[in-house]
Design an enzyme around this catalytic site. Structure first.
Site, PDB file in Angstrom:
ATOM      1  N   ASP A  45      10.511  52.111  98.014  1.00 59.62           N
ATOM      2  CA  ASP A  45       9.766  53.375  97.950  1.00 59.62           C
ATOM      3  C   ASP A  45      10.152  54.150  96.684  1.00 59.62           C
ATOM      4  O   ASP A  45       9.566  55.188  96.377  1.00 59.62           O
ATOM      5  CB  ASP A  45       9.940  54.211  99.224  1.00 59.62           C
ATOM      6  CG  ASP A  45      11.362  54.687  99.447  1.00 59.62           C
ATOM      7  OD1 ASP A  45      12.273  54.283  98.688  1.00 59.62           O
ATOM      8  OD2 ASP A  45      11.576  55.483 100.401  1.00 59.62           O
ATOM      9  N   SER A  46      11.099  53.602  95.909  1.00 58.05           N
ATOM     10  CA  SER A  46      11.401  54.146  94.580  1.00 58.05           C
ATOM     11  C   SER A  46      10.152  54.126  93.705  1.00 58.05           C
ATOM     12  O   SER A  46      10.113  54.799  92.675  1.00 58.05           O
ATOM     13  CB  SER A  46      12.522  53.332  93.905  1.00 58.05           C
ATOM     14  OG  SER A  46      12.231  51.944  93.958  1.00 58.05           O
ATOM     15  N   ASP A  84       9.700  48.205 101.933  1.00 60.18           N
ATOM     16  CA  ASP A  84      10.570  49.354 102.204  1.00 60.18           C
ATOM     17  C   ASP A  84       9.830  50.376 103.076  1.00 60.18           C
ATOM     18  O   ASP A  84       8.730  50.821 102.715  1.00 60.18           O
ATOM     19  CB  ASP A  84      10.957  49.982 100.855  1.00 60.18           C
ATOM     20  CG  ASP A  84      12.227  50.793 100.924  1.00 60.18           C
ATOM     21  OD1 ASP A  84      12.913  50.767 101.960  1.00 60.18           O
ATOM     22  OD2 ASP A  84      12.543  51.454  99.906  1.00 60.18           O
ATOM     23  N   LYS A 114      12.979  46.897 104.894  1.00 60.66           N
ATOM     24  CA  LYS A 114      14.223  47.656 104.731  1.00 60.66           C
ATOM     25  C   LYS A 114      13.990  49.071 105.222  1.00 60.66           C
ATOM     26  O   LYS A 114      12.886  49.612 105.055  1.00 60.66           O
ATOM     27  CB  LYS A 114      14.653  47.700 103.257  1.00 60.66           C
ATOM     28  CG  LYS A 114      15.898  48.569 103.033  1.00 60.66           C
ATOM     29  CD  LYS A 114      16.370  48.553 101.608  1.00 60.66           C
ATOM     30  CE  LYS A 114      15.703  49.569 100.720  1.00 60.66           C
ATOM     31  NZ  LYS A 114      15.804  50.983 101.133  1.00 60.66           N
ATOM     32  N   GLU A 116      16.197  53.044 105.736  1.00 64.10           N
ATOM     33  CA  GLU A 116      17.393  53.823 105.438  1.00 64.10           C
ATOM     34  C   GLU A 116      17.987  54.380 106.723  1.00 64.10           C
ATOM     35  O   GLU A 116      17.247  54.770 107.630  1.00 64.10           O
ATOM     36  CB  GLU A 116      17.046  54.980 104.491  1.00 64.10           C
ATOM     37  CG  GLU A 116      16.564  54.508 103.135  1.00 64.10           C
ATOM     38  CD  GLU A 116      16.265  55.667 102.173  1.00 64.10           C
ATOM     39  OE1 GLU A 116      16.638  56.827 102.469  1.00 64.10           O
ATOM     40  OE2 GLU A 116      15.659  55.404 101.121  1.00 64.10           O
ATOM     41  N   GLU A 183      24.480  51.826  98.960  1.00 65.02           N
ATOM     42  CA  GLU A 183      24.128  52.528  97.719  1.00 65.02           C
ATOM     43  C   GLU A 183      25.138  53.626  97.406  1.00 65.02           C
ATOM     44  O   GLU A 183      25.442  54.474  98.265  1.00 65.02           O
ATOM     45  CB  GLU A 183      22.718  53.137  97.826  1.00 65.02           C
ATOM     46  CG  GLU A 183      22.328  53.893  96.553  1.00 65.02           C
ATOM     47  CD  GLU A 183      20.850  54.218  96.428  1.00 65.02           C
ATOM     48  OE1 GLU A 183      20.059  53.799  97.297  1.00 65.02           O
ATOM     49  OE2 GLU A 183      20.493  54.895  95.441  1.00 65.02           O
TER      50      GLU A 183
END
Ligand code: KIV
Length: 266
Positions: A45-46, A84, A114, A116, A183
């Site tokens: 999502d970056s 993501d 993925k 978070e 991270e």
């Protein structure tokens, strides 16, 4: 070369071989990353920041993630494609989480997702895994928590915070995740987590002892300049190359040098 699978991740860890991962968000770059032999491509999502020009990742939607993941999947022959989960696609309910995660596999050709978070998303990880959706978890600096964290800051620096992250790593492994992304945490802590877990750890700003490494592609190739975190290594400066080419094109058009006879039809 055979298609990479999540079993290869586990095999690499057990054999002490490093796992390589990069982000990509579109067909041409995914093709290059795949051809370079990278094990896994994260459609992160970056993309909100490096492709859409946003200040953070929070506005990125599920439909946008599916759109980009489809382009990446179309290009990739060998790497495992990981989608993501964007902000608010899995936090509100287990049902949301499973349905949205399922879209990455069903509509976009990804092999895994993925998300978070630590203990607070363990139920989501369990439910996705039960639904045959392989999950990579992500702890430490989690960009979707930017407002709680007060910025993009190194996490796990105090003894108490480090202990908590180690506990979260075990909770995630127990919930069924096949890998854990770490991270921006101190390298000693990442080393300890990597030693204690059976599943592989993938580091970004977590030092050299993780089982694998990931970076944002646009940082690696010099296509994102707004800020460069300490953990980034720039391996090329494609922005300068592109700028040079485009300026030369402009000058040649302005001077009447392009197109020449070579680019014209008789
Ligand atoms: O969205 C992303 O690209 C990430 C990075 C940490 C790899 O999550």
């Amino acid at each position: 070369m055979a298609k990479t699978t999540i079993q290869d991740f586990l095999k690499k860890k057990s054999e002490g071989r490093k796992i390589t991962m990069l982000t990509a968000y579109d067909y041409p770059f995914a093709q290059i990353v795949d051809e370079a032999g990278i094990d896994a491509i994260l459609v992160g999502d970056s993309l909100g920041m490096v492709v859409q020009g946003l200040d953070n990742t929070l506005p990125v939607t599920m439909d946008e993630m599916i759109y980009h993941t489809k382009m990446v999947s179309r290009a990739v022959k060998n790497a495992i494609v990981i989608g993501d989960m964007p902000f608010m696609s899995y936090q509100a309910s287990i049902e949301d989480a499973v349905r949205n995660a399922g879209r990455f596999l069903k509509e976009a050709g990804a092999s895994a997702i993925k998300l978070e978070g630590g203990a607070e998303v363990a139920e989501q990880i369990r439910a996705m895994t039960r639904s045959e959706i392989p999950v990579m978890a992500h702890i430490g600096l989690t960009p979707q928590a930017i407002h709680r964290m007060g910025g993009y800051k190194v996490q796990g620096k105090t003894e108490e915070a480090a202990k908590r992250l180690l506990e979260e790593a075990h909770i995630i492994e127990d919930a069924g995740a096949f890998a854990l992304l770490l991270e921006a945490i101190p390298m000693k802590l990442a080393h300890k987590i990597t030693e204690e877990l059976l599943i592989p750890t993938i580091g970004i700003g977590a030092g050299p002892h993780c089982d694998g490494q990931v970076l944002v592609l646009h940082d690696v190739i010099g296509m994102f300049e707004r800020f460069v975190p300490k953990f980034v290594k720039r391996y090329a400066n494609l922005k300068d190359e592109a700028l040079k080419a485009i300026r030369t094109y402009r000058e040649e058009v302005e001077k009447g040098e392009f197109p020449s006879e070579e680019q014209s039809f008789k």
